[in-house]
Design an enzyme around this catalytic site. Structure first.
Site: not given
Length: 269
Positions: A109, A196-197, A218
């Site tokens: 990643k 993300a977010g 995460n």
């Protein structure tokens, strides 16, 4: 009924789960291990900078608590401010994969982030690192802003996926870039993973309903009051969104349309 043949392919590797989980910010090792189990994810991403260089000499690493026969490691280059740093982290990531018995694992990643405040990815550095790593045989999954043109350039380079952000890392703001993410999904011939977010299962569901191929998250799980329960909720949210996308949304109508029309009632009578 769930389509059990709806598998998820990245490069030459096939997965059943479309949810990927990160390993940072958990309060305890048990929370991390339990969340990964509850999520039913098959891809686990780990920041190389946070790990020892040799797992065999470190009995404290939670990585030893995971079943790597059923999980696939996705090393990430988080913390890299330049393309050169990210490239170095990618090679270290492959060494880590070898240590857990995945010598054929060249996944990475790719994160190149020079912005310390908003942690937004550097498009130029990402392109530079991706081109080099692809030539070296890596399967590159680049983390990017929701930039449709950048996504196309990375696909042309040979990236295995593109991973546009929904909103800044760890912010929990949700999907602030819906229009651009939709364009990326429509234009892409490789998997699109929203990364993300995302803060709630409903946001994960929305990403999948739009046609995203997967979701990586995460903080939403790690910082939940009950991480394992949130991991399960995210698992169900991703599955629900995927099923809804495959089922096909009804057409939007401007006016109301009765679900039990009068002419249908009269026929029944």
């Amino acid at each position: 009924m769930i389509n059990t043949f709806d598998t998820f392919k990245i490069a030459d590797k096939t997965f059943n789960s479309r949810l990927m989980l990160g390993t940072g910010k958990y309060r305890t090792v048990n929370d991390a291990v339990d969340s990964i189990g509850q999520s039913e994810c098959e891809i686990v991403t780990v920041a190389i900078r946070r790990l020892p260089t040799n797992l065999n000499h470190d009995n404290t690493s939670f990585l030893k608590s995971l079943d790597w026969k059923n999980l696939w490691l996705l090393p990430n280059t988080a913390g890299s401010q330049t393309a050169e740093e990210a490239i170095r982290m990618a090679f270290l990531g492959h060494e880590l994969a070898c240590q857990i018995g995945q010598a054929d694992n060249f996944f990475v990643k790719l994160e190149v982030i020079s912005d310390p405040k908003y942690l937004l990815p550097d498009p130029i550095g990402t392109l530079k690192a991706a081109e080099f790593l692809i030539k070296k045989g890596f399967t590159v999954l680049p983390y990017i802003n929701a930039d449709p043109m950048l996504a196309l350039h990375l696909e042309d380079l040979g990236c295995a996926t593109v991973m546009p952000l929904g909103s800044p890392i760890g912010s929990g703001q949700g999907l602030n870039n819906l229009a651009n993410i939709q364009i990326i999904i429509e234009n892409s011939n490789i998997p699109v993973i929203v990364d993300a977010g995302i803060g709630t299962p409903s946001e994960a569901t929305l990403a999948m309903e739009m046609g995203a191929d997967g979701v990586l998250l995460n903080t939403a799980v790690a910082q939940a009051k009950n991480p394992g329960q949130m991991a399960l909720a995210m698992n169900l949210g991703v599955k629900s969104g995927r099923l809804a996308y495959l089922a096909g949304r009804m057409e939007r109508k401007y006016y109301a349309n009765a679900s039990s029309p009068m002419n249908q009632i009269s026929k029944i009578a």
